[in-house]
Write a protein that holds these residues in place. Structure first.
Motif, short mmCIF file in Angstrom:
data_model
loop_
_atom_site.label_atom_id
_atom_site.label_comp_id
_atom_site.label_asym_id
_atom_site.label_seq_id
_atom_site.Cartn_x
_atom_site.Cartn_y
_atom_site.Cartn_z
N SER A 159 -15.99 55.76 18.09
CA SER A 159 -16.64 56.85 19.04
C SER A 159 -15.68 57.23 20.14
O SER A 159 -15.43 58.21 20.59
N ILE A 160 -14.29 55.93 20.23
CA ILE A 160 -13.58 56.06 21.15
C ILE A 160 -12.22 57.19 20.50
O ILE A 160 -12.26 58.22 21.53
N VAL A 161 -12.36 57.65 19.59
CA VAL A 161 -11.39 58.31 18.66
C VAL A 161 -12.44 59.39 19.34
O VAL A 161 -11.31 61.25 19.40
N VAL A 162 -13.50 59.99 18.89
CA VAL A 162 -13.94 61.13 18.99
C VAL A 162 -14.30 61.58 20.57
O VAL A 162 -14.21 62.61 20.57
N ALA A 163 -14.42 60.42 21.18
CA ALA A 163 -14.41 61.22 22.76
C ALA A 163 -13.29 61.62 23.10
O ALA A 163 -13.44 62.05 23.52
N LEU A 164 -12.15 61.16 22.63
CA LEU A 164 -11.21 61.11 23.27
C LEU A 164 -10.65 63.00 22.48
O LEU A 164 -9.80 63.76 23.54
N MET A 165 -10.93 62.69 21.19
CA MET A 165 -11.10 64.20 20.66
C MET A 165 -11.34 65.42 21.47
O MET A 165 -10.88 66.21 21.83
N SER A 166 -12.96 65.32 21.79
CA SER A 166 -13.78 66.01 22.46
C SER A 166 -12.98 66.37 24.11
O SER A 166 -12.89 67.54 24.45
N MET A 167 -12.02 65.40 24.27
CA MET A 167 -11.95 65.91 26.24
C MET A 167 -10.35 66.05 25.21
O MET A 167 -10.68 67.40 26.85
N PHE A 168 -9.66 65.97 24.63
CA PHE A 168 -8.44 67.35 24.63
C PHE A 168 -9.15 68.06 24.12
O PHE A 168 -8.71 69.26 25.12
N LEU A 169 -9.97 68.87 23.54
CA LEU A 169 -10.17 69.69 22.84
C LEU A 169 -11.10 70.58 24.25
O LEU A 169 -10.19 72.22 24.71
N VAL A 170 -11.64 70.19 24.96
CA VAL A 170 -12.30 70.70 26.01
C VAL A 170 -10.81 71.10 27.35
O VAL A 170 -10.93 71.92 27.81
N GLY A 171 -10.37 69.99 27.75
CA GLY A 171 -8.91 70.20 28.73
C GLY A 171 -8.67 70.74 28.73
O GLY A 171 -7.75 71.48 29.36
N ARG A 172 -8.38 70.53 26.93
CA ARG A 172 -6.88 72.00 26.86
C ARG A 172 -7.29 73.35 26.93
O ARG A 172 -6.42 74.29 27.42
N ASN A 173 -8.76 73.43 26.96
CA ASN A 173 -8.75 74.78 26.46
C ASN A 173 -9.39 75.64 27.92
O ASN A 173 -9.96 76.28 27.56
N THR A 174 -9.69 74.77 28.95
CA THR A 174 -10.13 75.58 30.53
C THR A 174 -9.40 74.72 31.42
O THR A 174 -8.47 75.88 31.55
N ARG A 175 -9.28 73.39 31.21
CA ARG A 175 -7.98 72.99 33.06
C ARG A 175 -6.43 74.23 32.43
O ARG A 175 -5.63 74.16 33.13
N ALA A 176 -6.57 73.85 31.19
CA ALA A 176 -4.92 73.58 30.94
C ALA A 176 -4.46 74.59 30.81
O ALA A 176 -3.70 75.31 31.29
N ASP A 177 -5.66 75.36 30.13
CA ASP A 177 -5.42 77.08 30.47
C ASP A 177 -4.63 77.60 31.70
O ASP A 177 -4.48 78.78 31.97
N GLU A 178 -6.12 77.30 32.82
CA GLU A 178 -5.90 77.67 33.99
C GLU A 178 -4.25 77.58 34.71
O GLU A 178 -3.94 78.16 35.24
N GLU A 179 -4.05 76.45 34.55
CA GLU A 179 -3.34 75.56 35.09
C GLU A 179 -1.59 75.81 34.06
O GLU A 179 -1.03 76.33 35.35
N SER A 180 -1.91 76.63 32.82
CA SER A 180 -0.52 77.59 32.79
C SER A 180 -0.42 78.90 32.92
O SER A 180 1.15 79.38 33.04
N GLY A 181 -1.75 79.07 33.50
CA GLY A 181 -1.59 80.68 33.31
C GLY A 181 -2.09 81.35 32.49
O GLY A 181 -2.55 82.60 32.23
#
Length: 524
Positions: free
Chosen positions: A86-108
């Protein structure tokens, strides 16, 4: 929502390299645990002995789950591995959503995407769809592995569904955090904190009367009781919460400016303090939060491992099959257990070291080193500042683990001398950890684009050798490629200085080569 489908296809292509490793890792955990548990506890007598042993050990229950799962061999597998998958899958989901939302906004990058015919909510919807697809695939793989290893089909369906449901909750939770906070680091920090809180609430509830477990998404998944009751209705709780969080993320998106968060960042000081007058101080300031988090996590892990150290001998006597998984067998059970747990902590410390060094590459791609290098700061000093955090930070994390394990184990055997002893045992693995860091520096210096992939492949390889070498019957030459194999298995073995010196010499050579590579290429 215009353009969501095209964005989803783009994100699938973007994650085509990293995502399979997450899926493979979660699947392998279930596969190995299913095979080992069925070999060890395949008879009713062995399972009954396990219930009697674990039922009286609160530390094991806190690490794993509710004892109600031990009613069958399938439930025992879920008891052992569900929380960790569950921890592995939760981290996977966190990085997938975070990288493709907030990280993309932060980088432009998100601004470029939004300039096309793309709706305001399309990037968020595509990121959630990507994470949801990955979670469903993980659930299907877990089902296939469980059913393929001989477990009942109905329980296997619920096992996979429970894992996927945990991932969905944390994907939606990350989507909410991405609207609240303005930086990617804050998003990841908040979700990681909530993940740790979910594990702690589940552990406290399982040890107690079970009430607190219902405040944790991990606890909801375990209370499906696959193979030990097959209750489907807790899935509705996870899916409902994920849907509500997803709807909340969409609503919050409409209430903030593009690139901003609902919680504004704290303004900095008008002038830097005396502690930020050089690149070394800046590197430590940038990475202090991650270091504190990793050190605290490893200290808590040490406490968990140390708290059951005194009872491990009785546990092995009740379940003699366990001895084959200890490095020293049944001859010296306690020291074998301590050597095994310290080796696992060293792998985690190496993972922290890799993330610390890769911060160099993250800073580089963001263009921030230009500001530092415009001052009288050389490339060598800039790189050395971040590497110093990695080298010193890994030593701190290992000390934290040894301290936690020493305090917990020492209190159970009434021996305060275990604290300095186990800190020394943990530090024996430091040369191997530093060698992994040196390989990462070498990749950053000479192969900057695939540096992250190279570094994580090395960590994954070391983990496979440490955990699955015997299960996969790996040849001797492949095992010797891991630096951890050349580390004396203290306290089980005597401390040999020569291999540690060799590992340190190799690490120094690779660090020097990494510096040379950085000097020969363009920054960024």
């Amino acid at each position: 929502m215009t353009g969501t489908g095209r964005l989803l296809r783009f994100l699938l292509r973007r994650e085509r390299i990293g995502l399979p490793f997450w899926l493979l890792g979660a699947t392998l955990l279930v596969l190995v645990q299913s095979g080992q548990s069925q070999n060890l506890y395949g008879t009713a007598e062995a399972l009954q002995r396990l219930r009697q042993t674990i039922g009286a050990n609160n530390a094991v229950i806190a690490m794993s789950g509710p004892t109600g799962l031990l009613a069958s061999i399938g439930g025992e597998i879920v008891f052992e591995i569900f929380a960790f998958v569950s921890i592995v899958v939760a981290l996977m989901s966190m990085f997938l959503v975070g990288r493709n939302t907030r990280a993309d906004e932060e980088s432009g990058r998100a601004e470029l995407i939004r300039s096309a015919r793309v709706g305001r909510h399309a990037p968020l919807a595509a990121a959630l769809a990507l994470a949801g697809t990955a979670d469903v695939v993980v659930g299907l793989l877990v089902f296939a592995v469980a059913a393929g290893t001989g477990l009942p089909v109905a329980g296997s369906v619920l096992f996979g569904a429970g894992i996927a449901a945990v991932g969905l909750v944390f994907a939606a939770l990350t989507a909410v955090a991405a609207q609240v906070f303005e930086s990617t680091r804050a998003v990841y920090g908040a979700v990681a904190f909530l993940l740790g809180a979910a594990f702690a609430l589940r552990a406290a509830g399982d040890v107690g009367n079970g009430a607190l477990s219902w405040a944790s998404p991990i606890g909801w998944g375990q209370r499906i009781f696959p193979y030990a009751g097959d209750r489907w209705w807790p899935l509705l709780l996870s899916v409902s919460v994920a849907a509500l969080l997803g709807a909340a993320a969409v609503a919050l998106l409409g209430r903030r400016d593009f690139g901003a968060g609902l919680v504004p960042p704290r303004p900095g000081r008008p002038s830097a303090s005396a502690l930020l007058r050089n690149s070394y101080a800046l590197a430590w300031r940038l990475q202090r939060g991650a270091l504190i988090g990793w050190a605290a996590g490893l200290a808590l892990l040490g406490v968990a491992y140390g708290s059951i150290g005194d009872s491990i001998a009785q546990y092995v006597r009740d379940n003699p099959e366990i001895a084959q998984f200890l490095p020293g067998g049944a001859d010296d059970v306690v020291n074998s257990y301590l050597a095994l747990t310290t080796g696992l902590s060293a792998l985690l410390a190496a993972a922290y070291g890799v993330t610390s060094v890769l911060r160099v590459r993250a800073e580089e791609t963001a263009g921030r080193p230009e500001v530092v290098l415009a001052t009288p700061t050389s490339r060598r000093t800039w790189l050395a500042s971040h590497v110093s955090v990695a080298l010193t930070g890994t030593a701190i994390t290992l000390i934290a683990f040894g301290l936690g394990e020493g305090i917990a184990y020492g209190s159970t055997v009434s021996d305060a001398g275990q604290v300095p002893r186990l800190i020394g045992v943990a530090l024996a693995y430091l040369p191997a950890v530093w060698l992994v860091i040196a390989v990462t520096v070498l990749a950053v210096g000479w192969l900057p684009r695939p540096a992250a992939a190279v570094a994580w492949v090395v960590v994954a390889y070391c983990a496979v050798v440490a955990l699955f070498a015997d299960s996969f019957d790996l040849p001797g030459w492949s095992r010797r490629a891991s630096p951890f194999v050349h580390t004396p298995r203290v306290p089980l073995d005597n401390l040999a200085v020569t291999p540690l010196l060799v590992l340190l010499a190799l690490a120094a050579a690779l660090l020097t080569a990494g510096y040379a590579g950085l000097r020969r290429r363009d920054i960024g």
